[in-house]
Design a protein around this motif. Structure first.
Motif, PDB file in Angstrom:
ATOM      1  N   ALA A 128       0.966  -1.369  -0.070  1.00 18.32           N
ATOM      2  CA  ALA A 128      -0.009  -0.164  -0.369  1.00 18.32           C
ATOM      3  C   ALA A 128       1.031   1.023   0.299  1.00 18.32           C
ATOM      4  CB  ALA A 128      -1.123  -0.425   1.060  1.00 18.32           C
ATOM      5  N   SER A 152      -2.998  -1.462  -2.925  1.00 15.01           N
ATOM      6  CA  SER A 152      -3.527   0.120  -2.393  1.00 15.01           C
ATOM      7  C   SER A 152      -2.932   0.969  -2.810  1.00 15.01           C
ATOM      8  CB  SER A 152      -4.262   0.020  -1.143  1.00 15.01           C
ATOM      9  OG  SER A 152      -4.682  -1.038  -1.168  1.00 15.01           O
ATOM     10  N   TRP A 154      -3.308   5.722  -3.275  1.00 21.79           N
ATOM     11  CA  TRP A 154      -4.453   7.038  -2.709  1.00 21.79           C
ATOM     12  C   TRP A 154      -3.101   7.974  -3.406  1.00 21.79           C
ATOM     13  CZ3 TRP A 154      -4.123   2.937   1.089  1.00 21.79           C
ATOM     14  CH2 TRP A 154      -4.881   2.428   1.397  1.00 21.79           C
ATOM     15  N   GLU A 178      -7.793  -1.187  -5.089  1.00 14.57           N
ATOM     16  CA  GLU A 178      -8.214  -0.028  -4.606  1.00 14.57           C
ATOM     17  C   GLU A 178      -7.432   1.329  -5.084  1.00 14.57           C
ATOM     18  OE1 GLU A 178      -9.776   2.506   0.011  1.00 14.57           O
ATOM     19  OE2 GLU A 178      -8.481  -0.038  -0.413  1.00 14.57           O
TER      20      GLU A 178
END
Length: 257
Positions: A128, A152, A154, A178
């Motif tokens: 992540a 993931s 972001w 994600e």
């Protein structure tokens, strides 16, 4: 609007002038040290710029050079420690956070310092990455595309993430589940269309994308493109014009006559 070079010279002369200059007006205006700094700044501007546009261009180029420096590849670290550690170092230098498999999140403190324990995680994949509010751009993605186990990612509110950046994410298609693009000002419908490669996505946040002209319609199209993915963000009616019949029903009183 042009700012002639002579005016800049005049400002420098007034600042460093005699009793009728700014220095002589009041000793309380600025400390002696600050006066010297401002005088040097005015002289620097007068020597190099003839108008405001030239100054703006100089500042823009300086800013772009700084962004380019932040997004360079850390080849030495990659050769010495491998792609996982190199990617983590890149993100932490940007002010983001990373999570290795089976480990806690690693992030910098308020002073930009972080633990170097991750240098021992050469064989542990990064699962992540939180690069929210970072200055990552198309070039900087080179540091992340080697993370073949990344699940993931972001990228919230990243000012330099654009459609071209999204066109590169297909290289993470086998693992990425994600993805958050919320608040990225340079992402449009064209970039979102590139995500059709990411068929393993299970969660996608496309909220607050000012460059997307029809958020509701875009969400519908993305949901059709990625049927197994939960798409967060705009409601399907956002940005759509309702017909007269639908509008009259919506505005009618809910209380029967």
């Amino acid at each position: 609007m042009a700012a002639p070079r002579a005016y800049l010279h005049l400002g420098a002369l007034l600042w460093n002038g005699g009793p009728r200059g700014l220095r002589g007006m009041s000793s309380a205006v600025a400390p002696e040290g600050n006066q010297g700094k401002w005088g040097k700044l005015l002289q620097f501007l007068a020597d190099r710029f003839y108008d405001v546009e030239a100054l703006r261009e100089y500042l823009f180029q300086k800013q772009m050079s700084k962004i380019h420096q932040k997004n360079r590849s850390f080849t030495y670290i990659k050769e010495q420690y491998g792609p996982y550690v190199a990617a983590a170092y890149f993100i932490l230098k940007q002010g983001g956070a990373v999570k290795f498999q089976g480990k806690e999140w690693i992030r910098s403190n308020g002073r930009g310092h972080y633990s170097l324990e991750f240098l021992n995680f050469q064989a542990i994949p990064v699962e992540a990455v939180d690069a929210s509010d970072c200055a990552i751009n198309y070039q900087g993605l080179d540091n992340l595309l080697a993370l073949k186990e990344l699940q993931s990612l972001w990228l919230q509110r990243c000012p330099h993430v654009d459609d071209w950046c999204l066109s590169r994410l297909y290289q993470l298609a086998d693992s990425l589940q994600e993805l958050s693009l919320a608040g990225c000002p340079r992402i449009s419908e064209r970039g979102l269309a590139c995500l059709h490669h990411l068929q393993n996505l299970r969660r996608l946040d496309i909220s607050d994308l000012p460059a997307v002209s029809s958020p509701g319609l875009t969400r519908i199209l993305v949901e059709e493109m990625l049927p197994n993915c939960e798409v967060l963000g705009a409601e399907w009616t956002e940005g759509l014009k309702l017909g007269p019949e639908k509008q009259s029903q919506d505005t009618a009183s809910p209380i029967p006559a």
